[in-house]
Each structure stands twice: as structure tokens, then as C-alpha cells.
Motif scaffolding. Structure first.
Motif, mmCIF file in Angstrom:
data_model
loop_
_atom_site.group_PDB
_atom_site.id
_atom_site.type_symbol
_atom_site.label_atom_id
_atom_site.label_comp_id
_atom_site.label_asym_id
_atom_site.label_seq_id
_atom_site.Cartn_x
_atom_site.Cartn_y
_atom_site.Cartn_z
ATOM 1 N N TRP A 73 -0.562 49.788 -3.855
ATOM 2 C CA TRP A 73 0.131 50.829 -3.105
ATOM 3 C C TRP A 73 -0.180 52.212 -3.672
ATOM 4 O O TRP A 73 -0.461 53.160 -2.924
ATOM 5 N N HIS A 76 -3.693 53.303 -2.802
ATOM 6 C CA HIS A 76 -3.788 53.698 -1.391
ATOM 7 C C HIS A 76 -3.108 55.045 -1.143
ATOM 8 O O HIS A 76 -3.604 55.872 -0.374
ATOM 9 N N ARG A 77 -1.978 55.257 -1.786
ATOM 10 C CA ARG A 77 -1.267 56.535 -1.621
ATOM 11 C C ARG A 77 -2.123 57.686 -2.153
ATOM 12 O O ARG A 77 -2.265 58.727 -1.509
ATOM 13 N N ALA A 79 -5.378 57.739 -2.505
ATOM 14 C CA ALA A 79 -6.548 57.904 -1.638
ATOM 15 C C ALA A 79 -6.166 58.653 -0.364
ATOM 16 O O ALA A 79 -6.915 59.525 0.106
ATOM 17 N N ALA A 80 -5.014 58.325 0.208
ATOM 18 C CA ALA A 80 -4.573 59.010 1.424
ATOM 19 C C ALA A 80 -4.309 60.485 1.154
ATOM 20 O O ALA A 80 -4.677 61.355 1.963
ATOM 21 N N LEU A 81 -3.696 60.790 0.026
ATOM 22 C CA LEU A 81 -3.445 62.194 -0.317
ATOM 23 C C LEU A 81 -4.755 62.945 -0.542
ATOM 24 O O LEU A 81 -4.904 64.100 -0.131
ATOM 25 N N LEU A 83 -7.662 62.195 0.806
ATOM 26 C CA LEU A 83 -8.300 62.369 2.113
ATOM 27 C C LEU A 83 -7.642 63.495 2.900
ATOM 28 O O LEU A 83 -8.320 64.323 3.515
ATOM 29 N N ARG A 84 -6.310 63.536 2.865
ATOM 30 C CA ARG A 84 -5.606 64.630 3.553
ATOM 31 C C ARG A 84 -6.024 65.977 2.976
ATOM 32 O O ARG A 84 -6.253 66.943 3.707
#
Length: 105
Positions: A73, A76-77, A79-81, A83-84
Motif C-alpha cells: 500500500w 502504491h501511495r 508511486a501515485a503521489l 505520478l501526480r
């Protein structure tokens, strides 16, 4: 004199940890070394901002049981941040390739 220091019947116990001298030296260096202070002032805001993004919107607690699920988790969090952040900086898919086009305000 004992009754002015503590209300415990056995008195007060002061424990000096093994690395106390190293910690005191590090605090002294942080307070007196201008190079270290400049580095701290330079990098701290970025680290604080990244940590604030990580724990935003109710993410102060881990959502799963077990280290593997929480590790997944967290990755993934992050990586998402990331990418954003890249998208906000102008990262886009153009001509079948990813490219960074700086957004000029």
C-alpha cells in the motif's frame, strides 16, 4: 529537600543513556554549524511537504493488517503521489512517448 523534588516514596531515578554524549554533540553542531543549518533549511521544507502529501486525507494510519500488505500500500501511495507530481510538472504522453513539457505560469 527530598519532598520538594518528587512525591514518589523511593525518590527519582535519572537514567543517562549510552549515547548521551553523541546526542549532545550533534545538538551542539546543529546549533553552531552554519553549513549544516543551511542544508537543513534547504532540504527540510521539501521533506515536510512530501510527508504532508503522504499522510493527507486520512492516511495517517495503515489501512491493512500485516507488513506485506501495508508495504505494498505504501509503495502504491508513494508511486501515485510521484505520478501526480510529475503530471503537475508537465509530464505527458505525446507522440507515443512520455515527455516532460514544463508548464510555464
Amino acid at each position: 529537600m527530598h519532598d520538594r523534588c518528587t512525591t514518589a516514596k523511593t525518590g527519582r531515578v535519572v537514567t543517562i543513556r549510552p549515547h548521551r554524549d553523541l546526542q549532545a554533540a550533534a545538538r551542539y553542531q546543529a546549533a553552531t554549524d552554519p553549513t549544516l543549518q543551511d542544508d537543513y533549511r534547504r532540504w527540510r521544507p521539501m521533506v515536510e511537504r512530501a510527508m504532508a502529501w503522504l499522510v493527507a486525507r486520512g492516511n495517517r494510519r495503515l489501512p491493512h493488517r500485516g507488513t506485506q500488505a501495508n508495504d505494498r500500500w505504501l509503495h502504491h501511495r508513494a508511486a501515485a503521489l510521484n505520478l501526480r507530481r510529475l503530471v503537475n510538472l508537465g509530464f505527458t504522453y505525446l507522440n507515443n512517448t512520455w515527455t516532460l513539457i514544463p508548464i510555464i505560469p
